[in-house]
Design a protein around this motif. Structure first.
Motif, PDB file in Angstrom:
ATOM      1  N   VAL A   9       0.863  -1.185   0.000  1.00  0.00           N
ATOM      2  CA  VAL A   9       0.000   0.000   0.000  1.00  0.00           C
ATOM      3  C   VAL A   9       0.897   1.231   0.000  1.00  0.00           C
ATOM      4  N   THR A  10       0.662   2.141  -0.933  1.00  0.00           N
ATOM      5  CA  THR A  10       1.466   3.353  -1.069  1.00  0.00           C
ATOM      6  C   THR A  10       0.617   4.576  -0.766  1.00  0.00           C
ATOM      7  N   PHE A  11       1.169   5.476   0.039  1.00  0.00           N
ATOM      8  CA  PHE A  11       0.538   6.763   0.297  1.00  0.00           C
ATOM      9  C   PHE A  11       1.353   7.831  -0.418  1.00  0.00           C
ATOM     10  N   GLU A  55      -2.950   5.410  -2.486  1.00  0.00           N
ATOM     11  CA  GLU A  55      -3.952   6.369  -2.061  1.00  0.00           C
ATOM     12  C   GLU A  55      -3.307   7.747  -1.998  1.00  0.00           C
ATOM     13  N   THR A  56      -4.004   8.728  -2.524  1.00  0.00           N
ATOM     14  CA  THR A  56      -3.504  10.103  -2.533  1.00  0.00           C
ATOM     15  C   THR A  56      -3.956  10.829  -1.273  1.00  0.00           C
ATOM     16  N   LEU A  57      -3.014  11.519  -0.610  1.00  0.00           N
ATOM     17  CA  LEU A  57      -3.300  12.256   0.616  1.00  0.00           C
ATOM     18  C   LEU A  57      -2.990  13.737   0.423  1.00  0.00           C
ATOM     19  N   ASP A 101       1.927  -6.100   3.514  1.00  0.00           N
ATOM     20  CA  ASP A 101       3.305  -6.476   3.846  1.00  0.00           C
ATOM     21  C   ASP A 101       4.223  -5.263   3.882  1.00  0.00           C
ATOM     22  N   VAL A 102       3.917  -4.262   3.070  1.00  0.00           N
ATOM     23  CA  VAL A 102       4.738  -3.051   2.995  1.00  0.00           C
ATOM     24  C   VAL A 102       3.841  -1.834   2.857  1.00  0.00           C
ATOM     25  N   VAL A 103       4.179  -0.783   3.613  1.00  0.00           N
ATOM     26  CA  VAL A 103       3.606   0.545   3.373  1.00  0.00           C
ATOM     27  C   VAL A 103       4.719   1.412   2.791  1.00  0.00           C
ATOM     28  N   VAL A 104       4.433   2.056   1.667  1.00  0.00           N
ATOM     29  CA  VAL A 104       5.398   2.941   1.013  1.00  0.00           C
ATOM     30  C   VAL A 104       4.972   4.386   1.219  1.00  0.00           C
ATOM     31  N   ASN A 105       5.913   5.226   1.604  1.00  0.00           N
ATOM     32  CA  ASN A 105       5.650   6.657   1.748  1.00  0.00           C
ATOM     33  C   ASN A 105       6.185   7.424   0.542  1.00  0.00           C
ATOM     34  N   ILE A 106       5.318   8.270  -0.042  1.00  0.00           N
ATOM     35  CA  ILE A 106       5.737   9.213  -1.080  1.00  0.00           C
ATOM     36  C   ILE A 106       5.149  10.586  -0.738  1.00  0.00           C
ATOM     37  N   LEU A 107       5.423  11.039   0.474  1.00  0.00           N
ATOM     38  CA  LEU A 107       5.051  12.378   0.918  1.00  0.00           C
ATOM     39  C   LEU A 107       6.296  13.067   1.464  1.00  0.00           C
ATOM     40  N   LEU A 108       6.329  14.381   1.341  1.00  0.00           N
ATOM     41  CA  LEU A 108       7.395  15.186   1.920  1.00  0.00           C
ATOM     42  C   LEU A 108       6.965  15.714   3.281  1.00  0.00           C
ATOM     43  N   PRO A 109       7.929  16.135   4.114  1.00  0.00           N
ATOM     44  CA  PRO A 109       7.584  16.767   5.388  1.00  0.00           C
ATOM     45  C   PRO A 109       6.841  18.084   5.155  1.00  0.00           C
ATOM     46  N   ASP A 121      10.440   4.149   2.562  1.00  0.00           N
ATOM     47  CA  ASP A 121      10.310   5.549   2.170  1.00  0.00           C
ATOM     48  C   ASP A 121      10.943   5.795   0.813  1.00  0.00           C
ATOM     49  N   GLY A 122      10.158   6.415  -0.078  1.00  0.00           N
ATOM     50  CA  GLY A 122      10.663   6.753  -1.403  1.00  0.00           C
ATOM     51  C   GLY A 122      10.874   8.236  -1.602  1.00  0.00           C
ATOM     52  N   ALA A 123      10.824   9.018  -0.509  1.00  0.00           N
ATOM     53  CA  ALA A 123      10.935  10.468  -0.617  1.00  0.00           C
ATOM     54  C   ALA A 123      12.258  11.016  -0.089  1.00  0.00           C
ATOM     55  N   GLY A 124      13.141  10.136   0.362  1.00  0.00           N
ATOM     56  CA  GLY A 124      14.452  10.599   0.838  1.00  0.00           C
ATOM     57  C   GLY A 124      14.397  11.326   2.162  1.00  0.00           C
ATOM     58  N   LEU A 125      13.548  10.879   3.090  1.00  0.00           N
ATOM     59  CA  LEU A 125      13.347  11.593   4.350  1.00  0.00           C
ATOM     60  C   LEU A 125      14.486  11.458   5.335  1.00  0.00           C
TER      61      LEU A 125
END
Length: 409
Positions: free
Chosen positions: A172-174, A204-206, A226-234, A259-263
């Motif tokens: 699941v990707t946010f 899902e778009t947030l 099994d995995v949650v992926v983050n594609i949001l910035l701070p 995390d795919g946003a380099g946090l």
């Protein structure tokens, strides 16, 4: 590395009418003005903007210590893009027509880049994209726009390969509601379908300005992926991470957080996420264990001496953006737009992260440095600096699943 030519530049900039031609130049004795747009206030990513500013200032100081551009000092004219396309567009217009800059760089949010490059194209001003990942920027095909930073296709292909190697069943990707977030999520689904078609993927778009993501988080408690992926910035990314952790969703014994946003290399990362960051898998554009050219080492040392902390990827990306412009102007022997653009198109330049060249292939490859180096690392302890985080995928290699530390272990 810097070969400066001390050449006269001709007549002074007369105003906005000359800027329209893309050939306006400052007086021989005056500074070379480079426009820099980045977020200095919300809703933009101020933490990103702070790092971009630091990298640009270090590069400016290094250039000026070695003769500047064409024997003239480099002056950064800075504007706040606020992470809002209309603000970025106005900032670019002001920099060109009122401040008389000869190039623009610094932007780190894709939606703003897409707005600003329309202005750069209209006035025929070189534009170096510091950190806009959206492929749509490249797909415009604008000759004025150069991309030495990461791009969505590259990160999505890399993350799809990692997820396939992890042998998971559901993801699941946010994604934030921006060109960057939606574009990366869609590409991740595309490449995951190619590399591991049996994985159940959805995104899902947030709203990036929201402070409550519980309506998206709570359903995962009953049916954890099994995995949650983050594609949001701070700051939205930090809020999401804390809510996922507080609800026991991820990272957990059943669910990885990726995390795919380099946090993880942001200076304020651990202050904002605490325990929620432990065992996080991170797509990384910088890790101290990565091989780095001498210029990168110099920039790293300068940053550490100035700020007393480890640099992150944006320091190097911002520095490369300014170094490239300086190198092109010195090689062209002018700050006039067309010769500088032509020089950048054919440049081969060893910056802070490697030897940069720009593809002329259309689509996401257009005027893009294709071989942007990356790694994957995991934060195995709370508060762990990136330099101590173990690499689980070295540059140019596949993920080693045996090196992963399972959440809850």
């Amino acid at each position: 590395m810097f070969k400066f030519k001390h050449l006269g530049m001709g007549a002074a900039l007369a105003g906005a009418a000359l800027a329209l031609t893309g050939t306006a130049a400052a007086q021989d004795s005056g500074p070379v003005k480079i426009g820099a747009i980045f977020s200095q206030s919300p809703p933009g990513s101020v933490v990103q903007g702070t790092q971009v500013k630091a990298g640009l200032e270090i590069a400016r100081d290094m250039l000026n210590e070695q003769g500047g551009i064409l024997g003239r000092k480099v002056e950064l004219v800075m504007e706040d893009g606020q992470g809002l396309p209309e603000k970025g567009r106005s900032a670019a217009e002001k920099l060109i027509t009122r401040d008389g800059v000869v190039a623009i760089t610094g932007e780190h949010q894709s939606s703003n880049v897409l707005a600003e490059i329309e202005v750069a194209k209209r006035y025929n001003i070189p534009y170096v994209n510091t950190n806009g990942w959206s492929d749509a920027i490249r797909e415009k095909g604008y000759r004025q726009v150069f991309n030495p930073a990461n791009y969505n296709t590259r990160v999505s292909q890399a993350m799809a390969s990692v997820l396939a190697d992890m042998d998971v069943d559901s993801v699941v990707t946010f994604a934030e509601n921006t060109d960057y977030g939606i574009g990366q999520a869609e590409l991740l689904g595309k490449y995951l379908a190619e590399k591991a078609p049996d994985i159940d993927f959805r995104y899902e778009t947030l709203d990036r300005q929201s402070k409550d993501f519980m309506p998206a988080v709570l359903p995962l408690k009953a049916n954890p992926p099994d995995v949650v992926v983050n594609i949001l910035l701070p700051p939205a990314a930090y809020i999401l991470m804390n809510q996922l952790y507080e609800q026991g969703v991820a990272p957990s014994a059943t669910t990885w957080l990726y995390d795919g946003a380099g946090l993880a290399d942001y200076p304020d990362f651990w202050d904002n996420v605490g325990e929620a960051g432990r065992t996080l898998l991170e797509f990384g554009l910088y890790h101290p264990a990565m091989s780095m050219p001498p210029l990168g080492e110099k920039v790293s040392e300068a940053y550490t001496e100035r700020y007393g902390k480890e640099p992150n990827r944006l320091i190097f990306q911002a520095a490369d953006s300014l170094f490239l412009l300086a190198e092109a102007m010195n090689r062209a022997g002018t700050t006039d737009a067309d010769p500088v653009i032509e020089t950048l198109q054919g440049i081969e330049y060893t910056g802070t992260r490697g030897t940069i060249t720009f593809s002329d292939e259309p689509g996401y490859s257009f005027q893009q440095w294709l071989e942007v180096p990356f790694v994957t690392y995991q934060l195995t302890e709370t508060g762990q600096p990136v330099s101590e985080a173990p690499l689980v995928q070295k540059a140019g290699q596949s993920l080693d699943p045996d090196l992963l530390v399972r959440p809850g272990d």
